[in-house]
Design an enzyme around this catalytic site. Sequence first.
Site, PDB file in Angstrom:
ATOM      1  N   SER A   1      -9.535   2.014   2.922  1.00  0.00           N
ATOM      2  CA  SER A   1      -8.651   2.726   2.010  1.00  0.00           C
ATOM      3  C   SER A   1      -7.619   1.830   1.319  1.00  0.00           C
ATOM      4  CB  SER A   1      -7.900   3.832   2.773  1.00  0.00           C
ATOM      5  OG  SER A   1      -7.093   3.252   3.787  1.00  0.00           O
ATOM      6  N   SER A  11      -9.798  -0.358   7.122  1.00  0.00           N
ATOM      7  CA  SER A  11      -9.193  -0.173   5.801  1.00  0.00           C
ATOM      8  C   SER A  11      -8.575  -1.417   5.175  1.00  0.00           C
ATOM      9  CB  SER A  11      -8.127   0.922   5.860  1.00  0.00           C
ATOM     10  OG  SER A  11      -8.750   2.167   5.918  1.00  0.00           O
ATOM     11  N   LYS A  26       0.854  -1.200   0.000  1.00  0.00           N
ATOM     12  CA  LYS A  26       0.000   0.000   0.000  1.00  0.00           C
ATOM     13  C   LYS A  26       0.881   1.239   0.000  1.00  0.00           C
ATOM     14  CE  LYS A  26      -3.904   2.011   2.601  1.00  0.00           C
ATOM     15  NZ  LYS A  26      -4.690   1.937   3.860  1.00  0.00           N
TER      16      LYS A  26
END
Lengths: 486, 477
Positions: free
Chosen positions: A154, A178, A79
Site C-alpha cells: 500500500s 506494504s 505516507k
Amino acid sequence: MNLYDLTLHEVHEKILEKEISAKDLLDSVFDRIDKVEDKVNSFITITKEKAHEAANKIDKKIAQGETIGSLMGIPMAVKDNICTKDVKTTCGSKMLENFIPPYNAEAYERLENAGAIMIGKTNMDELGMGSSTENSYYKVTRNPWNLDMVSGGSSGGSAAAVAAGEAFYALGTDTGGSIRQPASFCGIVGMKPSYGAVSRYGAVAYASSLEQVGVLTKDVYDCAIILNYLYGHDPKDSTSLNIVHDNFIEGLKKDIKGLKIGIPKEYYGTGIDDEVKNSIKTALKAFESLGAHIEETGLAYSEYSLPVYYIIALSEASSNFARLDGIRYGYNANDYKDLDDMYTKSRSQGLGEEVKNRILLGTHSLIDKNYKTHYDKAIRVRRLIKEDFDKSFQKYDLLVIPAYPTAAFEIGGKIKDEAAMYMGDLCTVPVNVAGVPAMTVPCGYNSKGLPIGMQLVGKHMGEATILRAAYAYENNASYTKLKPKL
Amino acid sequence: MRYETVIGLEVHVELSTKSKAFCSCKNEFGSEVNTNCCPVCLGYPGALPVLNKKVVEYAVKAGLALNCDISLYSKTDRKNYFYPDLPKAYQISQDDMPICKNGFIEIEVDEEIKKIGITRIHIEEDAGKLLHGAGDEDYSLVDFNRAGVPLIEIVSEPDIRSPEEARLYLEKLKSILEYLEISDCKMQEGSLRCDANISLRPIDEEKFGVKSEIKNMNSMKSLERALEFEVKRQTEILLQGEEVAPETRRWDDAKSITIAMRAKDKTYDYRNFPEADLVPIVLEPEWIKEIKTNLPELPDFKRNRFVKQYGIPKYDASVLTLSKDLSVFFERCAKDYKNPKAVSNWVMGEVLRILKEREQEISNIKFPPEYLRELIDLIDEGLLNSSAAKLVFEEMFDTGKEPKTLLDKLGLKQISDEDAIGELVNEVLANNQESVEAYKNGKSNALKYLVGQAMKISKGKANPKMINSMLLERLED
Ligand SMILES: [Zn+2]
C-alpha cells in the site's frame, strides 16, 4: 545531472560543502514534481509552502554555522497514514478526507527534529488495504518505470515518489509487505524493521501486532542513515523495545566473508517468475563471490502464514478502524434518523469496498462462535511460525527470498495466475507474522525493463546484518543500474 | 415452597490515580467538559495507549487487601462495541486473565463471621459521559473527561444470601478500598458503582435459578431496597408457578421499584480479543511483596486493636472502623485520653447524628478532633452539663471554634461557684417549704423535685451535682 537524481547522502555532501542550499534542493524537487507528478500521482497532499518555510529556517541555521546533520534540508515524503501535525492525514480514505492531526507520528517527528523537509503526503491503498495503490479513494499511483503499471502498495505513493525523483526518501508502513513490494516494483530499497524497533505512535494502526513504520530509499546507504534516526525506544508506544543498536552506517563497511545465507525452497516454487528467479540467482553468485556461503533450506510453516496473517490482520483491523465513526473527526453522513443510522451511513459512505470486506471478515473471525477456530488458533500457529524462523536463524545469518513473484503488474489487470497471487502474499507476509526485519534490494530488470527485487530477511533486531550484506551486494552487483525514463 | 436468595455483586471502582489509565490526562471529577482529554483518550487515529503503572499498583493493593491471588502474568483485552461515549469503539479491559483472582471478604451476620468469595478483580477503563439535550432538544453531546479513567471491577461469587448481606459486603468492600486510599468510593458521584445479579432457588436445591441483573443503585440503602424489592418480585412470580425472565433491570429510587431494561437472552457479542497495542502485565514477586509490606492497617485489624487498646465494646469498634475517616477522627480524640468510652459514645452518638442530619462527610468536619476531647473534658470538670454540651457541640460543628470560646459566647458556662450555688439553694429552700417538710418526713423523692427547681431557676446552668450535695447538707442539718 539533476539534483533530484542524487541520493540522500550525495546531496548531504553538497549541503555540507555549501555547494547547494536547502532551497536549491527544494526547487529542484518541486521542478521535478511539476514535471512528473501529473503522470505518476504519488501525492495526495503537497505541502509546498510549509516546505519552503522549513527550508528557509534550515538555510538560516546553516548560515549561522550550526552543525549540519545528515537529514538537514533534504526533501522527503511521508505516507498518508503517518500523522503529521497540522497537515491532512487521509489514509487514502474518504473517511479521513479532512482529518488534520494535532500531533506528529514519532517516526516523522524524529526526522523533522533532525531537519528533514517534508514536501507532501503520499498516496496509498485506503487504510493500507491493498497492494497496488489502486484502492486509494483519491487516485491511482502509476509506476515511474512504466505508467501502465502499478506502483505496488500500500505504500505505492512513497515508492513512486522516491523512484521518480520527487523525494529523496519516504516513510512508509508495512503490515504484510506494504513497503517491500512497492519498493521492488519501483526499483528502490525498502526496509521493514523488526517489530518493536520503530515507534508506531501516530502511524494509523491497521494491524497493530504486524506492522512497522519503515523507509523507502534510493540506496542501502541512505536506508542506514534513516534507520539510525528511526530506531529506538519510544515511551509512547508500549510495543517499542528498549534495545540499544549500533550505528548502522559504521556497520556497513565490514565485509561479508563467512556470512551464512539460507535459501528457503518454499519461496521459489510454482508462481515465481523465471526472470525473478534468475535475477536472484545472479545476485546469489555475487554474494558467493564476496565470501558468503549459500545453502538451500526450508521454512515448513510458511504456508500457514497466509491464513494466520489474514485472520490476525483483519481481526485487528475490524477493531482498530471501528473508531472511524464520524463523531469526533472524519466523515459524518449528515442525513440520519438515529444513532445506529448515523454509524451505518457514515461508515457505509465513508469507507471503500475493500475496507468494508476486510472489516466484515475480521469481525467474523472474532465473534464468539468463531474465536477458537479462527483468531485463537491463528495466534497459536503464529508462535510456530516464529519458532520456525528462530530455528532457521540459529543456522543462517540471512535468508534471501523474492520480494514478489513478478515485476509490477498492469493497472486494472488483476493477476490471473492464482499460484502467482498466492506466492505474492507468501513472499512478504511471513516476515510480518514472525516480526523479523526484511529489506527489498533491487537486483535487476525483466525483459520489459521493469525492476526486480529480492528480500534479505534477518533475525529479530538483525538489521545491521541485512544492511551490511545489502550494501556489499549493491556495490558489487553485476547488472547496470538504470533510472526510470519519465 | 420456600426460596433461598442468591446474590452476586459486580462492583466498578474508579481509581483515584493522578492521571488516566492510558494517557497523561488528569483524572479529575468535575472539570469543565472536554478539558481532560488528548489524542489517546479521544481515540484519535495512530494514538497508542500506555498503561499507567499506578493503576496496576492500585489493583494489586486491592487484590492483596481482598485476599486474592495476584497474577504474575496477565494481559489486557479489547471489548468491542459502538457507542458515542466510547471513543475507540472498544474498551480496554481484562478478559480471561485478570490481574487478581480467588479472594474473599469477611462480613459479620448475626454475630457470625461469613466469608463472601471474590472471583476476580480486573483493570479496565471508563467511558465518557453523554449529555442529552433537554426536553425537545434533539441532540446529545459527549464529555470525554471520564474516558480512560482507570477502573477496577470486583466480581463476587454468588455467596450472598440476603439483601442485608449484600449491603454488608458492599460496606466492607468500600471500607477496605477507602483504607487503601485507592478510590474516593463515592456512590453518588459514580466512583463506586454496583450491579447485582440476583436469583431465587428452592431451599435445598443446588441449581441456581434464573437471575436478573439490577443496575442504577446509587447508595447502600438503595442497594438493599432494590434487592428486597427484587426478592419479593421474584418470589411472587415463582409462587405463581411462572418463570423469572432473564433480564437487566433498573432500580428507580423514587418509585422504589425495579424496571425491565432489556432481555438478557440476546447477549451482545463483544468480540473480546487481546489488546495488541499493549504488552502483557508481568509482575515481579518482589514488587508485590513490597506493596504487601506497605499496606495500611485494614478495618478488621483496626477494629480488634480498638477493642484491645481503648477497651471499647466490639460493636463500637466495628462502627468506628467501618469508615476510615471516622476511625482516624476517633483515634485522634481518644489517643492518650483517660476516657475512650466517653469519646466513643460522643462520636457514635452526636457526631454521627449531626453528620447525617446535615448530610456531611466526616472528612469535611470543620473542627479538629481534639476539640471534642476538650468538650468532654469540660463536662468532666463540671463546667458543662450534658444538655448544654450538646448545644456547644452543634455550635462547634457549625463554626469550627474551640469549645471554651463558645462556652463564654453562648453564656452556657456551668455555675459551679459555691456562693452562687448556696444562694440558689437558699432560695429554693425558702420557696418550697412543703417539699422540705415532706423530705424530713421520709419522702426522699422530694429531693429530686428541689434539685429540679434549682436547675429551672438557673436555666439549666447550675452544676446539678453541687446543688444535690448542698441541698442534702442543708436538709440534714
Ligand atoms: Zn488523554
